[in-house]
Enzyme design. Structure first.
Site, PDB file in Angstrom:
ATOM      1  N   ASN A 164     114.055 128.908   7.637  1.00  0.00           N
ATOM      2  CA  ASN A 164     114.705 127.578   7.893  1.00  0.00           C
ATOM      3  C   ASN A 164     115.891 127.248   7.080  1.00  0.00           C
ATOM      4  O   ASN A 164     116.024 127.916   6.318  1.00  0.00           O
ATOM      5  CB  ASN A 164     113.326 126.622   8.464  1.00  0.00           C
ATOM      6  CG  ASN A 164     112.992 126.214   7.133  1.00  0.00           C
ATOM      7  OD1 ASN A 164     113.572 125.829   6.156  1.00  0.00           O
ATOM      8  ND2 ASN A 164     111.747 126.561   6.567  1.00  0.00           N
ATOM      9  N   PRO A 195      99.068 129.010   5.574  1.00  0.00           N
ATOM     10  CA  PRO A 195      98.066 127.892   4.921  1.00  0.00           C
ATOM     11  C   PRO A 195      99.088 126.484   5.080  1.00  0.00           C
ATOM     12  O   PRO A 195     100.257 126.553   4.767  1.00  0.00           O
ATOM     13  CB  PRO A 195      97.848 128.296   3.535  1.00  0.00           C
ATOM     14  CG  PRO A 195      98.720 129.206   3.217  1.00  0.00           C
ATOM     15  CD  PRO A 195      99.202 130.022   4.358  1.00  0.00           C
ATOM     16  N   ASP A 196      98.274 125.411   5.148  1.00  0.00           N
ATOM     17  CA  ASP A 196      98.978 124.039   4.898  1.00  0.00           C
ATOM     18  C   ASP A 196      98.753 123.569   3.288  1.00  0.00           C
ATOM     19  O   ASP A 196      97.737 123.227   2.967  1.00  0.00           O
ATOM     20  CB  ASP A 196      98.664 122.828   5.947  1.00  0.00           C
ATOM     21  CG  ASP A 196      99.360 121.835   5.842  1.00  0.00           C
ATOM     22  OD1 ASP A 196      99.821 121.237   4.956  1.00  0.00           O
ATOM     23  OD2 ASP A 196      99.841 121.312   7.024  1.00  0.00           O
ATOM     24  N   PHE A 218     106.297 114.898   3.374  1.00  0.00           N
ATOM     25  CA  PHE A 218     107.267 114.686   3.982  1.00  0.00           C
ATOM     26  C   PHE A 218     107.191 114.893   5.366  1.00  0.00           C
ATOM     27  O   PHE A 218     106.225 115.848   5.754  1.00  0.00           O
ATOM     28  CB  PHE A 218     108.243 115.392   3.717  1.00  0.00           C
ATOM     29  CG  PHE A 218     109.297 114.863   2.795  1.00  0.00           C
ATOM     30  CD1 PHE A 218     108.966 114.697   1.214  1.00  0.00           C
ATOM     31  CD2 PHE A 218     110.556 114.447   3.030  1.00  0.00           C
ATOM     32  CE1 PHE A 218     109.829 113.996   0.477  1.00  0.00           C
ATOM     33  CE2 PHE A 218     111.563 113.779   2.232  1.00  0.00           C
ATOM     34  CZ  PHE A 218     110.838 113.443   0.868  1.00  0.00           C
ATOM     35  N   LYS A 268     100.897 112.674  11.212  1.00  0.00           N
ATOM     36  CA  LYS A 268     100.846 113.742  10.095  1.00  0.00           C
ATOM     37  C   LYS A 268      99.789 113.268   8.920  1.00  0.00           C
ATOM     38  O   LYS A 268      99.221 113.920   8.243  1.00  0.00           O
ATOM     39  CB  LYS A 268     102.178 114.123   9.881  1.00  0.00           C
ATOM     40  CG  LYS A 268     102.439 115.746   9.578  1.00  0.00           C
ATOM     41  CD  LYS A 268     103.922 115.729   9.855  1.00  0.00           C
ATOM     42  CE  LYS A 268     104.354 116.597  11.145  1.00  0.00           C
ATOM     43  NZ  LYS A 268     105.835 116.986  11.009  1.00  0.00           N
ATOM     44  N   LYS A 272      96.821 115.070   7.514  1.00  0.00           N
ATOM     45  CA  LYS A 272      96.871 115.797   6.397  1.00  0.00           C
ATOM     46  C   LYS A 272      96.313 115.047   5.023  1.00  0.00           C
ATOM     47  O   LYS A 272      96.420 115.738   3.957  1.00  0.00           O
ATOM     48  CB  LYS A 272      98.386 116.470   6.006  1.00  0.00           C
ATOM     49  CG  LYS A 272      99.142 117.017   7.238  1.00  0.00           C
ATOM     50  CD  LYS A 272     100.424 117.779   6.725  1.00  0.00           C
ATOM     51  CE  LYS A 272     100.821 118.471   7.772  1.00  0.00           C
ATOM     52  NZ  LYS A 272     101.635 119.604   7.450  1.00  0.00           N
TER      53      LYS A 272
HETATM   54  N1  CTP Z   1     103.741 121.436   4.818  1.00  0.00           N
HETATM   55  C1  CTP Z   1     102.897 122.247   3.825  1.00  0.00           C
HETATM   56  N2  CTP Z   1     102.657 123.436   4.391  1.00  0.00           N
HETATM   57  C2  CTP Z   1     102.727 123.894   5.461  1.00  0.00           C
HETATM   58  C3  CTP Z   1     103.612 123.130   6.518  1.00  0.00           C
HETATM   59  C4  CTP Z   1     104.034 121.709   6.033  1.00  0.00           C
HETATM   60  O1  CTP Z   1     102.866 121.921   2.671  1.00  0.00           O
HETATM   61  N3  CTP Z   1     102.351 125.075   5.779  1.00  0.00           N
HETATM   62  C5  CTP Z   1     104.084 120.055   4.359  1.00  0.00           C
HETATM   63  C6  CTP Z   1     105.647 119.783   3.993  1.00  0.00           C
HETATM   64  O2  CTP Z   1     106.082 120.307   3.028  1.00  0.00           O
HETATM   65  C7  CTP Z   1     105.479 118.408   4.519  1.00  0.00           C
HETATM   66  C8  CTP Z   1     104.611 118.039   5.423  1.00  0.00           C
HETATM   67  O3  CTP Z   1     103.908 119.285   5.466  1.00  0.00           O
HETATM   68  O4  CTP Z   1     105.402 117.794   3.350  1.00  0.00           O
HETATM   69  C9  CTP Z   1     104.987 118.111   6.933  1.00  0.00           C
HETATM   70  O5  CTP Z   1     105.679 118.928   7.139  1.00  0.00           O
HETATM   71  P1  CTP Z   1     106.330 119.348   8.591  1.00  0.00           P
HETATM   72  O6  CTP Z   1     107.198 120.665   8.893  1.00  0.00           O
HETATM   73  O7  CTP Z   1     107.091 118.097   8.849  1.00  0.00           O
HETATM   74  O8  CTP Z   1     105.259 119.428   9.609  1.00  0.00           O
HETATM   75  P2  CTP Z   1     104.372 120.427   9.996  1.00  0.00           P
HETATM   76  O9  CTP Z   1     102.891 120.426   9.158  1.00  0.00           O
HETATM   77  O10 CTP Z   1     105.068 121.885   9.848  1.00  0.00           O
HETATM   78  O11 CTP Z   1     104.085 120.205  11.499  1.00  0.00           O
HETATM   79  P3  CTP Z   1     104.720 120.375  12.726  1.00  0.00           P
HETATM   80  O12 CTP Z   1     105.611 121.651  12.767  1.00  0.00           O
HETATM   81  O13 CTP Z   1     103.604 120.291  13.926  1.00  0.00           O
HETATM   82  O14 CTP Z   1     105.809 119.127  12.730  1.00  0.00           O
END
Ligand code: CTP
Length: 422
Positions: free
Chosen positions: A226, A321-322, A341, A355, A359
Site C-alpha cells: 500500500n 494476523p492482526d 490507528f 475499531k 481490537k
Molecule cells: N493493524 C494491525 N494488523 C493488521 C491490520 C491492522 O496491527 N493486520 C493495525 C494498524 O496498524 C492500525 C489498526 O490496526 O493501528 C487499524 O488499521 P486499519 O488499516 O485502519 O484497519 P483494519 O484493521 O485493516 O480494518 P479495515 O481494513 O476494515 O478498515
C-alpha cells in the site's frame, strides 16, 4: 515581538560557539525550557573551553552533540537530521569566526555542518570584541547572512571581557528568547496550544512502534502492498525516544532514515512484523501505526509466474494476523497502553470507535486517508484522538507535530497513573 508563549512545544537546535558569552547560553537554555521549548545543543570544540558539555547536558536533559567524526554522534543523529528534528536553529554566541564560516559555506566541524545543512530558520546572536564587530569583513558577512534570511539579534554596548568598551556583548538571553519567538511566528511555525513537550517524561518506559506498509509476496518479483510512507510511525518513534523512552521501531519497507535513538527492526510481511513485535515484549507502550496489508496470497509462487495461455492467474488471498489486536489482547504481557490507528475514508469517527472496541486497544488515532486529504505519503495529517468516550480533534498538523502531541498525551497518561504502570 511575539509572545514567548509561542515557544511552548517548540524544538530549538542551539549551536554554541567558542566565546566568553557561552556562559549566557546556559541561561538561554534554562529560559527556553521554562517557556516549554526543548533544546538540543551542539558545541564547537572552542565552546568547550568556556562551558562544559556536562552542564549543557544537565540543562537540556539531552545528549550534547560535539563531534562530526564521532561514530556514536553520527550514527545516533547525523548532522543533517539535527536541524530536521528542530523548529528553529539558534547560534549563540555567534563568534566572528563561525559567522564567517557560515557566510562562506565552510563546514569543518559538526556545528558548521549542521548550520549549513539546516532547513529551518536560523537566528544568530553575535558576541565578539567591538573591533571585530565593526571590521568590514564581519559586517560584510552579516549582510550576506541577513540577505539569505538569517536573523541577527545585534550585540549590545558595554565593557567587554577583554577590558575594552564598545558594541559586541551578546544580547541578553531574555531578548534572544523574544527574538526566537518572533522568528517562529514570522516564519509560520504552528502554534502548539501551550502543550509542553514530553522530553524526559518517559524515561525508563519501554515502547514499541510499528510503522510503514507491509509487503506480501505473490512470487519472487511481485507483491501486494500500500501507499504508506511510514512518516507518521517514524515520527512517533522519534518523539517517544526524545521523551526518554527506550524505543523499538518495527518497520515495513520505507525510504525513511532511521529515527534517532531507536532500535529499528526491518521486516517485510505482516507475519514477520508480528513475530518481531512479540520478541520485544513486555513493553509499557505500544503504538501500531503500520499500514499492515490485510491479506496475503495463501501460497506465494517460488518461481516468477509467467503469462500463459490460461490467462491471468487467480490469487487466493487469506487474512493476515492482526498485530494490534494480538498485542492488545488480555494476558500477562499486555502493555499498559496500546494505541492503534484507524485509517478511514468515510464515517471516520464511527469506524474508529468500532475499531477501538473490536481490537481492544486503549486509544485510537483516527485519520481520514482519502486520496484528497494527501495523508498517505504526505507530510500533514488531520487526526482525532479517541480515548474512551473522549474525542480530541486536532487541526491539520505536520506529522512530527501529531507525533509530539500524541507522545505528550502518553506522558500525561503515565504521569497520571497512581500505581507505577511499569
Ligand atoms: N493493524 C494491525 N494488523 C493488521 C491490520 C491492522 O496491527 N493486520 C493495525 C494498524 O496498524 C492500525 C489498526 O490496526 O493501528 C487499524 O488499521 P486499519 O488499516 O485502519 O484497519 P483494519 O484493521 O485493516 O480494518 P479495515 O481494513 O476494515 O478498515
Amino acid at each position: 515581538m511575539a509572545s514567548v508563549q509561542f515557544l511552548s512545544g517548540k524544538r530549538i537546535l542551539l549551536v554554541i560557539a567558542g566565546g566568553i558569552a557561552a556562559y549566557k547560553s546556559l541561561d538561554l537554555i534554562r529560559r527556553a525550557r521554562e517557556h516549554g521549548a526543548s533544546v538540543r545543543a551542539v558545541l564547537t570544540a572552542a565552546a568547550t573551553q568556556f562551558i562544559t558539555p556536562l552542564s549543557v547536558a544537565a540543562l537540556t536533559e539531552d545528549k550534547v552533540y560535539q563531534d562530526l567524526f564521532s561514530l556514536t554522534d553520527e550514527s545516533e543523529m547525523g548532522h543533517i537530521r539535527l536541524s530536521r528534528m528542530a523548529d528553529v536553529v539558534v547560534l549563540a554566541p555567534a563568534t566572528a569566526n563561525i559567522l564567517a564560516k557560515l557566510a562562506h559555506g565552510l563546514c569543518d566541524d559538526l556545528a558548521t555542518t549542521a548550520l549549513l545543512a539546516a532547513d529551518k530558520p536560523i537566528l544568530a546572536a553575535p558576541a565578539m570584541n567591538h573591533r571585530m564587530w565593526h571590521h568590514p569583513a564581519t559586517q560584510a558577512n552579516l549582510h550576506l547572512l541577513t540577505d539569505r534570511g538569517v536573523r541577527i539579534v545585534p550585540p549590545t554596548e558595554g565593557s567587554m571581557a577583554c577590558g575594552e568598551h564598545g558594541i559586541g556583548r551578546m544580547a541578553e538571553p531574555a531578548d534572544i528568547i523574544g527574538a526566537v519567538a518572533t522568528l517562529l511566528a514570522d516564519t509560520g511555525c504552528p502554534e502548539t496550544d501551550g502543550i509542553p513537550p514530553a522530553d524526559g517524561r518517559l524515561r525508563g518506559r519501554r515502547a514499541l512502534v510499528t510503522s510503514g506498509p507491509t509487503r506480501e509476496p505473490i512470487d519472487p518479483v511481485r507483491y501486494i502492498s500500500n501507499h504508506s510512507s511510514g512518516r507518521q510511525g517514524h515520527a512517533i518513534a522519534a518523539a517517544l525516544a526524545a521523551a526518554g523512552a527506550e524505543v523499538v521501531l518495527v518497520s515495513g519497507p520505507t525510504l525513511l532514515p532511521d529515527p534517532p535513538d531507536c532500535r529499528v527492526v526491518r521486516v517485510e510481511t505482516a507475519r514477520d512484523m508480528l513475530a518481531a513485535c512479540q520478541t520485544t515484549l513486555p513493553r509499557d507502550i505500544v503504538v501500531c501505526a503500520a499500514a499492515v496489508a490485510d491479506w496475503r496470497v495463501e501460497s506465494d509462487a517460488t518461481q516468477k509466474i509467467k503469462k500463459g495461455a490460461g490467462g491471468p492467474p487467480v490469487l487466493h488471498l487469506v487474512e493476515n494476523p492482526d498485530i494490534l489486536a494480538t498485542l492488545a489482547a488480555p494476558g500477562p504481557d499486555r502493555p499498559t497502553l496500546v494505541v492503534g490507528f484507524a485509517a478511514e475514508t468515510e464515517t471516520v469517527l464511527e469506524h474508529a470507535r468500532a475499531k477501538r472496541v473490536r481490537k481492544r486497544c486503549d486509544w485510537i488515532v483516527a485519520n481520514d486517508v482519502s486520496p484528497a486529504t494527501g495523508t498517505f505519503g504526505g507530510t500533514m495529517n488531520t487526526v482525532h484522538l479517541l480515548r474512551g468516550d473522549t474525542v480530541d480533534s486536532w487541526p491539520p498538523l505536520d506529522k512530527d507535530e501529531v507525533a509530539r502531541r500524541l507522545v505528550a498525551a502518553v506522558a500525561d497518561r503515565f504521569a497520571a497513573a497512581t500505581v507505577d504502570p511499569g
